[in-house]
Design a protein around this motif. Structure first.
Motif, short mmCIF file in Angstrom:
data_model
loop_
_atom_site.label_atom_id
_atom_site.label_comp_id
_atom_site.label_asym_id
_atom_site.label_seq_id
_atom_site.Cartn_x
_atom_site.Cartn_y
_atom_site.Cartn_z
N GLN A 24 0.94 -0.97 -0.12
CA GLN A 24 -0.09 -0.04 -0.39
C GLN A 24 1.07 1.35 -0.22
O GLN A 24 0.36 2.30 0.20
N ALA A 25 2.39 1.53 0.13
CA ALA A 25 2.94 2.26 0.22
C ALA A 25 2.87 3.72 -0.94
O ALA A 25 2.50 2.77 -2.37
N ASP A 26 2.76 4.48 -1.01
CA ASP A 26 2.85 5.45 -2.23
C ASP A 26 3.35 5.15 -2.71
O ASP A 26 5.32 5.23 -2.73
N PRO A 27 3.92 4.78 -3.98
CA PRO A 27 4.67 4.91 -5.75
C PRO A 27 5.74 5.69 -5.77
O PRO A 27 7.15 5.81 -5.66
N VAL A 28 4.89 7.13 -5.56
CA VAL A 28 6.12 8.01 -5.23
C VAL A 28 7.46 8.22 -4.56
O VAL A 28 8.39 8.11 -4.83
N TRP A 29 7.00 7.89 -3.21
CA TRP A 29 7.84 7.87 -2.33
C TRP A 29 8.68 6.48 -2.16
O TRP A 29 9.73 6.35 -2.18
N LEU A 30 8.35 5.33 -2.71
CA LEU A 30 9.15 4.29 -2.66
C LEU A 30 10.87 4.20 -4.12
O LEU A 30 11.04 4.30 -3.45
N ALA A 31 9.56 5.15 -4.94
CA ALA A 31 10.36 5.29 -6.29
C ALA A 31 11.86 6.33 -5.28
O ALA A 31 12.96 6.18 -6.13
N GLY A 32 10.90 7.28 -5.33
CA GLY A 32 12.03 8.26 -4.42
C GLY A 32 13.35 7.88 -3.24
O GLY A 32 14.67 7.65 -3.30
N LEU A 33 12.58 7.26 -2.53
CA LEU A 33 13.40 6.47 -1.26
C LEU A 33 14.65 5.38 -2.22
O LEU A 33 15.59 5.69 -1.34
N ARG A 34 13.33 4.60 -2.72
CA ARG A 34 14.80 3.57 -3.70
C ARG A 34 16.05 3.76 -4.57
O ARG A 34 16.89 3.96 -4.05
N ILE A 35 15.51 5.65 -4.85
CA ILE A 35 16.44 5.56 -5.74
C ILE A 35 17.89 6.92 -4.50
O ILE A 35 19.18 6.32 -4.04
#
Length: 289
Positions: A27-38
């Motif tokens: 359920q995590a927001d995809p923008v946050w996921l993408a940003g933190l992963r990078i």
């Protein structure tokens, strides 16, 4: 261990992104996921970027960052949250085919063998999507194909915009820029920060510093000594791992025609990459994740 076998670690790790995200960060927001992963591995690799790159090549880095990592990763996580991991991974693995078709539209005829490979790949994608046991989430399908499209444009621009910058500093710079942009967008839009638990924290460590940071390190280190064709072949491990991880972790099931469709996509990508390269070397090394 030879550089080739070391490089195999990269697609093995990248292929787990789909099932790991669906299992522990559904359920995590995809923008946050993408940003933190990078951003996390980008900060760790920041010392590798010379000051001259920021001062003289910031426009080039910005464009490549958006296409290769920022937009690509956001669309990737959007697709992951809406599609089975195997389907999402196979659709994203069409990057080489999209590069082929884009170059054709620009007047570079790919030749009959490459054209046939593209047609087989398109047929495989169609079988994978339309033979799903349930109606596929079309927003997820579009997101996966657009993610591949974004990276396809990034690949074609790397030889021009990344010329003169070593592979590892160029990658580190893209990680930093795209990570900052995505994190800033998430904060500006007030998107909910992913829930911090032990499992989510360990998952982000795997997706970020290990999968992206270590994965890119071994991949670009292998670029110095391993032939392009062999590295491209290793990239096919990504969707295969994604399918197996989805079956084991998410109990996903594929119909027989979907297995055939996935096989056709992978076969077409392999054929297109095994033929004589039509892209400059620097542009053919960026893998899809």
């Amino acid at each position: 261990m030879s550089p080739l076998w070391t490089a195999l670690l990269a697609p093995l790790m990248w292929g787990t992104t789909y099932a790991v995200t669906q299992r522990w960060l559904p359920q995590a927001d995809p923008v946050w996921l993408a940003g933190l992963r990078i951003l996390i591995p980008g900060v760790l690799l920041l010392p590798l970027v010379p000051r001259s790159v920021w001062q003289q090549r910031w426009r080039d880095v910005l464009i490549l960052s958006v296409l290769n990592l920022g937009l690509f990763t956001f669309l990737l996580f959007t697709a992951i949250q809406r599609l089975p991991g195997g389907m999402a991974a196979t659709l994203v693995s069409t990057v080489p085919l999209q590069v082929l078709l884009l170059r054709w539209l620009m007047g570079h005829f790919p030749g009959i063998p490459r054209l046939l490979a593209a047609m087989v790949g398109i047929a495989g994608v169609a079988m994978l999507v339309w033979q799903a046991p349930q109606q596929p989430d079309w927003l997820g399908v579009v997101a996966a194909l657009l993610a591949a499209h974004s990276m396809a444009w990034g690949i074609m621009l790397v030889p021009k915009l990344g010329q003169g910058i070593a592979a590892l500093p160029l990658t580190a710079a893209q990680l930093v820029v795209s990570g900052v942009l995505l994190t800033a967008i998430a904060v500006f839009l007030g998107l909910p920060f992913p829930e911090v638990t032990l499992s989510s924290s360990l998952t982000m460590v795997w997706l970020g510093p290990i999968s992206v940071g270590l994965g890119y390190f071994v991949w670009f280190r292998a670029m110095e000594t391993v032939a392009v064709e062999k590295l491209a072949f290793l990239g096919l491990v990504n969707p295969i791992v994604a399918v197996m991880a989805g079956v084991m972790l998410m109990s996903e099931q594929l119909q027989s025609l979907q297995w055939l469709g996935m096989t056709l996509v992978l076969a077409s990508v392999l054929l297109a990459q095994r033929l004589p390269a039509s892209l400059p070397v620097a542009g053919s090394l960026k893998p899809a994740q």
